[in-house]
Design an enzyme around this catalytic site. Structure first.
Site, PDB file in Angstrom:
ATOM      1  N   GLU A   1      52.235 -14.144  39.134  1.00 29.23           N
ATOM      2  CA  GLU A   1      51.746 -13.336  40.260  1.00 29.23           C
ATOM      3  C   GLU A   1      52.645 -13.480  41.473  1.00 29.23           C
ATOM      4  O   GLU A   1      53.339 -14.483  41.627  1.00 29.23           O
ATOM      5  CB  GLU A   1      50.318 -13.783  40.636  1.00 29.23           C
ATOM      6  CG  GLU A   1      49.241 -12.827  40.164  1.00 29.23           C
ATOM      7  CD  GLU A   1      49.226 -11.499  40.927  1.00 29.23           C
ATOM      8  OE1 GLU A   1      50.277 -11.078  41.466  1.00 29.23           O
ATOM      9  OE2 GLU A   1      48.158 -10.887  40.985  1.00 29.23           O
TER      10      GLU A   1
ATOM     11  N   ASP B 163      45.694 -14.082  47.416  1.00 29.30           N
ATOM     12  CA  ASP B 163      45.134 -13.947  48.760  1.00 29.30           C
ATOM     13  C   ASP B 163      43.702 -14.459  48.714  1.00 29.30           C
ATOM     14  O   ASP B 163      43.449 -15.644  48.896  1.00 29.30           O
ATOM     15  CB  ASP B 163      45.240 -12.477  49.181  1.00 29.30           C
ATOM     16  CG  ASP B 163      44.765 -12.240  50.597  1.00 29.30           C
ATOM     17  OD1 ASP B 163      44.288 -13.196  51.232  1.00 29.30           O
ATOM     18  OD2 ASP B 163      44.874 -11.110  51.089  1.00 29.30           O
TER      19      ASP B 163
HETATM   20  P1  IMP Z   1      43.524 -11.129  46.056  1.00 26.23           P
HETATM   21  O1  IMP Z   1      42.638 -10.530  45.011  1.00 26.23           O
HETATM   22  O2  IMP Z   1      42.858 -11.046  47.422  1.00 26.23           O
HETATM   23  O3  IMP Z   1      43.948 -12.547  45.740  1.00 26.23           O
HETATM   24  O4  IMP Z   1      44.830 -10.245  46.192  1.00 26.23           O
HETATM   25  C1  IMP Z   1      45.212  -9.406  45.185  1.00 26.23           C
HETATM   26  C2  IMP Z   1      46.449  -8.618  45.433  1.00 26.23           C
HETATM   27  O5  IMP Z   1      46.458  -8.108  46.768  1.00 26.23           O
HETATM   28  C3  IMP Z   1      47.746  -9.388  45.319  1.00 26.23           C
HETATM   29  O6  IMP Z   1      48.141  -9.573  44.001  1.00 26.23           O
HETATM   30  C4  IMP Z   1      48.657  -8.460  46.071  1.00 26.23           C
HETATM   31  O7  IMP Z   1      49.079  -7.407  45.227  1.00 26.23           O
HETATM   32  C5  IMP Z   1      47.779  -7.954  47.169  1.00 26.23           C
HETATM   33  N1  IMP Z   1      48.007  -8.720  48.413  1.00 26.23           N
HETATM   34  C6  IMP Z   1      47.309  -9.776  48.869  1.00 26.23           C
HETATM   35  N2  IMP Z   1      47.817 -10.231  50.034  1.00 26.23           N
HETATM   36  C7  IMP Z   1      48.881  -9.437  50.309  1.00 26.23           C
HETATM   37  C8  IMP Z   1      49.859  -9.398  51.386  1.00 26.23           C
HETATM   38  O8  IMP Z   1      49.861 -10.194  52.342  1.00 26.23           O
HETATM   39  N3  IMP Z   1      50.794  -8.414  51.307  1.00 26.23           N
HETATM   40  C9  IMP Z   1      50.852  -7.509  50.281  1.00 26.23           C
HETATM   41  N4  IMP Z   1      49.976  -7.518  49.256  1.00 26.23           N
HETATM   42  C10 IMP Z   1      48.995  -8.467  49.278  1.00 26.23           C
HETATM   43 MG    MG Z   2      49.665  -8.540  42.870  1.00 26.69          MG
END
Ligand code: IMP
Ligand code: MG
Length: 183
Positions: free
Chosen positions: A101, A105
Site C-alpha cells: 500500500e 490513513d
Molecule cells: P484509509 O482507508 O483512510 O486508510 O485510506 C485509504 C486510501 O485513501 C489510501 O490508500 C489512499 O489511496 C487514500 N489516502 C489516504 N490519505 C491520503 C493522503 O494524504 N493523500 C492521498 N490519498 C490518501
Molecule cells: Mg491506496
C-alpha cells in the site's frame, strides 16, 4: 522535470529518502520470506510507484497482482464502506501474500482488504505500506512493514493523488489546505 511548487507547501519525503527506506524494507522482506514464493498484491492506483520500486528489489520468484478497491465517498475523507472494482487474477490458496500500500490513513480500507483476503485460503497475509498516519488510525490494522510515519496532512506524490493529479511527483509533499479546501 520541473514541478510547479505553488500547490504544495513542503516536500516531506525526498526521492532519495524513499529509495533508502525501500532498500531497508526490501532487505527485511527478502529475509522474512527467504525460500518462499511471495505474491505482492498492489492496491491500485496509489501503490503503483511503491510496488514498482519494491518489486525491483525482490528476487524472481516474487510475483505481482493488483486489486482496485474504492471507499464510497470522494475527496479527502474515507467513508468506511469498501467495494472491489478489480479483483485479483491469482488464486490465493496456500500463497504467502504481502499487500503493498501507499498509505494507511484511517486504516478502514486495509482492514477490510485484510479480512477479505484472509477468507481465500492463503498461507499468510501481511501488509507493507510506505506511509502511515498514526494519528488518523480509527481501526487497528496489523502492519508488518512501514516506511515512514507521517503527520496528519493531506499528502500527494509518488502515487498519491488529489482528484487524480500529483501522482507523478517523485517525492511526497503536503498539499496546501487551500487547494483541497473542505472537500
Ligand atoms: P484509509 O482507508 O483512510 O486508510 O485510506 C485509504 C486510501 O485513501 C489510501 O490508500 C489512499 O489511496 C487514500 N489516502 C489516504 N490519505 C491520503 C493522503 O494524504 N493523500 C492521498 N490519498 C490518501
Ligand atoms: Mg491506496
Amino acid at each position: 522535470m520541473e514541478h510547479d511548487m505553488s500547490d504544495y507547501s513542503e516536500v516531506l519525503v525526498t526521492e532519495e529518502q524513499i529509495a533508502t527506506r525501500l532498500d531497508e524494507m526490501a532487505a527485511q522482506i527478502r529475509a522474512d520470506y527467504e525460500g518462499k514464493d511471495l505474491l505482492l498484491v498492489g492496491v491500485l492506483k496509489g501503490a503503483v510507484m511503491v510496488m514498482a520500486d519494491l518489486a525491483r528489489r525482490m528476487p524472481t520468484n516474487v510475483q505481482m497482482d493488483w486489486m482496485a478497491v474504492s471507499s464510497y465517498g470522494s475527496g479527502t475523507v474515507s467513508s468506511g464502506v469498501v467495494r472491489i472494482l478489480k479483483d485479483l487474477d491469482t488464486d490465493l490458496t496456500d500463497r504467502h501474500v504481502l499487500i503493498v500500500e501507499d498509505i494507511i490513513d484511517s486504516g478502514v480500507t486495509l482492514s477490510w482488504l485484510l479480512g477479505n483476503l484472509r477468507t481465500r485460503g492463503a498461507a499468510s497475509v501481511e501488509i507493507a505500506t510506505l506511509l502511515r498516519k498514526p494519528d488518523a488510525l480509527r481501526v487497528e490494522v496489523p502492519v508488518r512493514y512501514v516506511g515512514f510515519d507521517m503527520p496528519t496532512k493531506f499528502l500527494v506524490g509518488y502515487g498519491l493523488d488529489f482528484a487524480e493529479d500529483y501522482r507523478t511527483l517523485p517525492f511526497i509533499a503536503a498539499l496546501k489546505p487551500e487547494v483541497y479546501g473542505d472537500r
